[in-house]
Every structure is written in C-alpha cells, then in structure tokens.
Design a protein around this motif. Sequence first.
Motif, PDB file in Angstrom:
ATOM      1  N   ARG A   9      -6.562 -15.912 -40.787  1.00 20.62           N
ATOM      2  CA  ARG A   9      -7.106 -16.313 -39.544  1.00 20.62           C
ATOM      3  C   ARG A   9      -6.400 -16.264 -38.367  1.00 20.62           C
ATOM      4  NH1 ARG A   9      -8.802 -22.526 -41.352  1.00 20.62           N
ATOM      5  NH2 ARG A   9      -6.627 -22.166 -42.214  1.00 20.62           N
TER       6      ARG A   9
ATOM      7  N   VAL B 276      -6.487 -18.049 -34.607  1.00 23.06           N
ATOM      8  CA  VAL B 276      -7.018 -19.383 -33.806  1.00 23.06           C
ATOM      9  C   VAL B 276      -7.217 -19.064 -32.353  1.00 23.06           C
ATOM     10  CG1 VAL B 276      -6.761 -21.548 -33.116  1.00 23.06           C
ATOM     11  CG2 VAL B 276      -5.678 -20.897 -35.499  1.00 23.06           C
TER      12      VAL B 276
ATOM     13  N   ARG C 151     -12.218 -25.158 -27.293  1.00 25.42           N
ATOM     14  CA  ARG C 151     -12.919 -25.976 -28.008  1.00 25.42           C
ATOM     15  C   ARG C 151     -14.621 -25.420 -27.658  1.00 25.42           C
ATOM     16  NH1 ARG C 151      -9.861 -29.755 -30.203  1.00 25.42           N
ATOM     17  NH2 ARG C 151      -7.752 -29.982 -29.228  1.00 25.42           N
TER      18      ARG C 151
ATOM     19  N   VAL D 151     -11.293 -18.104 -35.517  1.00 28.69           N
ATOM     20  CA  VAL D 151     -11.868 -19.514 -35.687  1.00 28.69           C
ATOM     21  C   VAL D 151     -11.212 -20.179 -34.386  1.00 28.69           C
ATOM     22  CG1 VAL D 151     -11.899 -19.620 -37.993  1.00 28.69           C
ATOM     23  CG2 VAL D 151      -9.836 -20.466 -37.061  1.00 28.69           C
TER      24      VAL D 151
ATOM     25  N   THR E 107     -10.775 -26.208 -33.091  1.00 29.44           N
ATOM     26  CA  THR E 107     -11.565 -27.468 -33.499  1.00 29.44           C
ATOM     27  C   THR E 107     -11.497 -27.498 -34.737  1.00 29.44           C
ATOM     28  OG1 THR E 107     -13.779 -26.309 -33.198  1.00 29.44           O
ATOM     29  CG2 THR E 107     -13.276 -27.820 -31.595  1.00 29.44           C
ATOM     30  N   GLU E 108     -11.124 -26.267 -35.659  1.00 25.51           N
ATOM     31  CA  GLU E 108     -11.165 -26.215 -37.045  1.00 25.51           C
ATOM     32  C   GLU E 108      -9.844 -27.003 -37.513  1.00 25.51           C
ATOM     33  OE1 GLU E 108     -13.154 -24.431 -39.479  1.00 25.51           O
ATOM     34  OE2 GLU E 108     -14.528 -24.079 -37.916  1.00 25.51           O
TER      35      GLU E 108
ATOM     36  N   THR F  49      -0.739 -24.841 -35.170  1.00 23.06           N
ATOM     37  CA  THR F  49      -1.243 -24.426 -36.701  1.00 23.06           C
ATOM     38  C   THR F  49      -0.477 -23.734 -37.464  1.00 23.06           C
ATOM     39  OG1 THR F  49      -2.286 -22.481 -35.351  1.00 23.06           O
ATOM     40  CG2 THR F  49      -3.413 -24.676 -35.081  1.00 23.06           C
TER      41      THR F  49
END
Length: 207
Positions: free
Chosen positions: A7, A9, A13, A37, A40-41, A70
């Motif tokens: 992923r 990020v 939001r 993504v 908010t994930e 993250t």
Amino acid sequence: MTAGQARVVLATRNAGKVVELRDILAPVLAEVDRELVGVTEFAGVADVVESGVTFVENATLKAVAVARATGLPALADDSGLAVDVLGGAPGVFSARWAGRHGDDRANLDLLLAQVADVPDEHRGAAFVCAAVLALPDGRTAAREGRFPGSLTREPRGSNGFGYDPILLVDGDTRTAAELSPGEKNAVSHRGRAFRALADDVRALLGP
C-alpha cells in the motif's frame, strides 16, 4: 487490491481525494503493484499542522509524518490560489484567507473585493499544487503543477469548490467550476503535479 499487495498512504481524510488520486495515478500504481489508501485506514495517525510557508513545505510535512506513523510510503499535496497582483497570495493561506478555514464564499468575496479595481489584463492567477512522496527511511520527492487562468468578476459554475468559480481557465471561456470532473482532472494543478511525480514513484517504489 490483490492479496499481499503493498500500500501507499495518501495523507488525507477526504475520501473523494483518494478516489481522484487513484484515477490520476492508476497507470503508475499498476506498474509498481501498489494500492492507494487514505490515512483513515490507520488508527491513531494524528493530523499534521501545516506550518510551512510554501506548498512544498506543507506537503512534505504531511507526507513525512504519515510515512513515519504508518511505516509505509506516503503521498501528500498542498495547494492554493496564487494571484499575480497580490504577489502570489492567498497562496498557502487560501483556505483561510477570510479568517475562517474552509469558508469558501467568504474567501471568494474577500478576494474579489481586493482586486475589484484591477483591470482584466492584470487579473492573472493560477492554482498551484505541490505533490510529495515520502518513504519511511526519510527519502522524499516533490513536484509542482500549475493550472493557469485569470480572475473573473463574479463566481460562475457549480462543479468545483474553493476558488474554482472565479478562475477563468486559460484558453477556455469557462471557469474551473464549469468544467466536468474529467475535464478538470486532465488539466488541473493536482493532476499535473501528481502525474509529474509518477517517475519518482516508479524510481522509489518500483522493483
């Protein structure tokens, strides 16, 4: 998203922005086998204070903070309207030009009042966007995109947001708010900035 697909990020939001950037970046994301993504994930990622004085600084602050939080590559952008006769203002203060963050109509009204006496030939302006990719190891890449035009005297159109209704698009008779979403994505400052960042995405995230 395929099983085990990595992923990237997006430091926002705003679900709509995630969808927009997935579309703009679809070719390069497919090449590097990544799924985009929203932040908010990930629970517990704090909002980033945009304390920079340039679009690149603010976008970098957001991308670096989200990459660290993250442990994944992160993308971020910062954008606004730059008016020639105002020396590039509102710039990074675009969203709060009238004093209240996100009050689009108040921002529009104040800006139009400030340039009310400026003749048409000197009403040049552009939307500017800085797009940044940050990796957890601290490496970053930044690109900028511009969406040039000139200021109208009254808002026109309902498709956009922010200052879209008062930016007459260069080479067109319509404002940014009178373009369809597809038309706008093809020429917008955000689209241009992130498409310019595609080579960096390939270089830093590719096999």
